[in-house]
Scaffold this motif. Structure first.
Motif, PDB file in Angstrom:
ATOM      1  N   TYR A 217      -9.122   4.291  -5.687  1.00  0.00           N
ATOM      2  CA  TYR A 217      -8.824   3.276  -4.680  1.00  0.00           C
ATOM      3  C   TYR A 217      -9.809   2.125  -4.874  1.00  0.00           C
TER       4      TYR A 217
ATOM      5  N   HIS B 268      -0.423  -6.283   0.388  1.00  0.00           N
ATOM      6  CA  HIS B 268      -1.673  -6.894  -0.054  1.00  0.00           C
ATOM      7  C   HIS B 268      -1.385  -7.895  -1.168  1.00  0.00           C
TER       8      HIS B 268
ATOM      9  N   PHE C 105      -4.594   3.365   5.342  1.00  0.00           N
ATOM     10  CA  PHE C 105      -4.401   2.020   5.861  1.00  0.00           C
ATOM     11  C   PHE C 105      -3.563   2.078   7.138  1.00  0.00           C
TER      12      PHE C 105
ATOM     13  N   TYR D 136       0.844  -1.192   0.000  1.00  0.00           N
ATOM     14  CA  TYR D 136       0.000   0.000   0.000  1.00  0.00           C
ATOM     15  C   TYR D 136       0.883   1.246   0.000  1.00  0.00           C
TER      16      TYR D 136
ATOM     17  N   SER E 261      -2.807   8.688   5.563  1.00  0.00           N
ATOM     18  CA  SER E 261      -2.736   7.304   5.105  1.00  0.00           C
ATOM     19  C   SER E 261      -4.070   6.599   5.317  1.00  0.00           C
TER      20      SER E 261
ATOM     21  N   THR F  31      -8.953  -0.396  -1.056  1.00  0.00           N
ATOM     22  CA  THR F  31      -7.918   0.399  -0.382  1.00  0.00           C
ATOM     23  C   THR F  31      -6.585   0.399  -1.122  1.00  0.00           C
ATOM     24  N   VAL F  32      -6.497  -0.224  -2.309  1.00  0.00           N
ATOM     25  CA  VAL F  32      -5.268  -0.198  -3.109  1.00  0.00           C
ATOM     26  C   VAL F  32      -5.347   0.976  -4.081  1.00  0.00           C
TER      27      VAL F  32
END
Length: 469
Positions: A171, A140, A67, A57, A65, A174-175
């Motif tokens: 996103y 991930h 994450f 990430y 951020s 969340t990537v």
């Protein structure tokens, strides 16, 4: 008789050889019979697992951020809809957290090898690609399972996403996926995926996309504008207008797009006159601040109070500096200022307070900071001190102006080298680079690489997009 003895010895020799060949043939034949019998007597477990799309990430530039990280361990998200996995590092069980469509692993620092076990899909020994998993990082990957006992079904589907504006950031689960040409193609597992699209000066859009095996997913997202404009007019030709400490121009300015929000407007004339106020900019607003006929006030000297300078009472709350004698001890703020190098002088409110580095306590208020080295002065910047809140400042060199490089390529997480030194991973923005210089930019990922020369000519951002070969 001698010839007869030799013939008998040769006959016995060939007989032994023939018996050995026959016995070896019989053993091989019965061996294959045993193997075939075992295959028919026991069901074939033809399951297997595989890991794809491993990555790390990335924190968006100048944003919080999205994450979490761990200071002592590495975190790894495996996207999968299956349950019942067990994970081991050197025979030690790994702590896991189950989520919707994924499982999160907490792994030791510098983990390079992981064993995955499942009662149905068997066991997989996985080596971390290109290195190890490090603490303070969040990774991930997709954990896929296959079985010949099950009917084959499509497990992934293409998602084609386009946006307006074209250079938005998407996103998915969340990537982060930056769009460079207005479109994005992703090969994702079937099912639902959380999607968020954002871009400077536009409202963030959240959505959930669902992928099926019938057709690829296509959608165009149009973001709503989210910005304002500001115009400031004064009577003074040599008055410098600043917004949140950043100079915008002299006497009269018209800004480009600004994010809606609260800003501090300051106007100074040399080092002796000053005006300041807070502004609230709403979405789609075109605010005009008319300062014609407004009297500038002297810039307060250290130890002076605002009352001695003649400011009206309604301005005291947002004044340049507070009366330090009336500030309670718990309201003083810790301030740490670091210069470009140990030889650079630090000047606070036109007084030298240190060289290379300065630490101290300041009362709540507005302060001017600059640096000097070998007779050259940096531009003066302003910063606000809130009661009880620490302030950390890093001053740029007074020797040169600075520019930025926006680096991207056709691969994600390619290593970026600037003049031979590691500078990050693409896509990224390299800041505070002295202008009027030529830089050698090199991107590397695996066996692919690309290189170019870039010339920074002014205080601007230069976009560089390379194709790895």
């Amino acid at each position: 008789m001698k010839k007869i003895g030799e013939q008998r010895r040769l006959f016995r020799y060939f007989s032994v050889c023939l018996q050995g060949m026959i016995s070896e043939t019989v053993r091989m034949r019965y061996g294959w019979i045993i193997i075939l019998w075992c295959m028919t007597a026991f069901p074939v477990m033809a399951q297997r697992m595989r890991i794809e799309d491993f990555g790390r990430y990335k924190r968006p530039f100048l944003q919080k951020s999205p994450f979490t990280t761990d200071k002592r361990q590495a975190l790894l998200d495996f996207f999968t809809n299956e349950k019942g996995f067990q994970f081991f590092v050197e025979d030690a069980s790994v702590a896991t957290t189950e989520g919707e469509g994924m499982v999160t692993l907490t792994l030791p620092h510098r983990t390079s090898f992981l064993v995955i076990k499942h009662p149905v899909y068997g066991q997989l020994a996985w080596k971390v690609p290109d290195g190890v998993l490090k603490k303070k990082k969040h990774y991930h990957a997709y954990l896929h399972t296959e079985s010949l006992e099950k009917e084959f079904r499509q497990q992934k589907q293409w998602a084609l996403i386009s946006t307006v504006p074209e250079h938005a950031i998407v996103y998915v689960d969340t990537v982060i996926h930056p769009l460079l040409d207005g479109t994005l193609s992703l090969y994702l597992p079937l099912g639902r995926h959380a999607c968020r699209i954002e871009s400077p000066f536009y409202q963030t859009l959240n959505d959930t996309i669902e992928l099926t095996d019938s057709a690829r997913f296509e959608k165009r997202y149009v973001l709503q504008p989210f910005y304002a404009y500001l115009t400031v007019e004064t009577d003074w030709p040599d008055a410098r207008i600043c917004l949140d400490g950043q100079p915008l121009g002299m006497q009269r300015i018209e800004t480009s797009r600004l994010m809606p929000g609260r800003y501090r407007l300051t106007v100074d004339q040399g080092d002796s006159l000053y005006y300041e106020q807070w502004l609230e900019l709403a979405n789609a607003e075109r605010k005009v601040v008319d300062l014609h006929g407004i009297e500038l006030r002297p810039f307060p000297q250290p130890g002076q109070t605002i009352e001695t300078l003649g400011f009206p009472n309604e301005v005291l709350a947002d004044s340049l500096a507070s009366d330090s004698l009336q500030v309670q001890p718990e309201q003083w703020a810790d301030v740490h200022i670091t210069a470009f190098d140990a030889d650079t002088e630090i000047w606070l409110n036109r007084e030298q307070v240190g060289q290379g580095e300065w630490r101290g306590k300041l009362a709540p208020g507005f302060y001017a900071v600059s640096s000097k080295k070998e007779g050259l002065d940096s531009r003066t910047d302003f910063f606000w001190v809130d009661a009880g809140k620490s302030v950390e400042l890093n001053l740029i060199s007074p020797l040169a102006d600075y520019g930025l490089l926006n680096v991207s390529c056709d691969e994600v997480d390619a290593a970026v080298f600037l003049n031979g030194l590691a500078a990050g991973f693409a896509p990224c923005v390299l800041r505070n680079l002295p202008v009027d210089r030529t830089y050698r930019l090199r991107l590397v990922k695996g066996r692919k690489a690309a290189e170019t020369l870039v010339r920074l000519k002014g205080n601007d951002i230069v976009n560089v997009k390379l194709k790895l070969k």
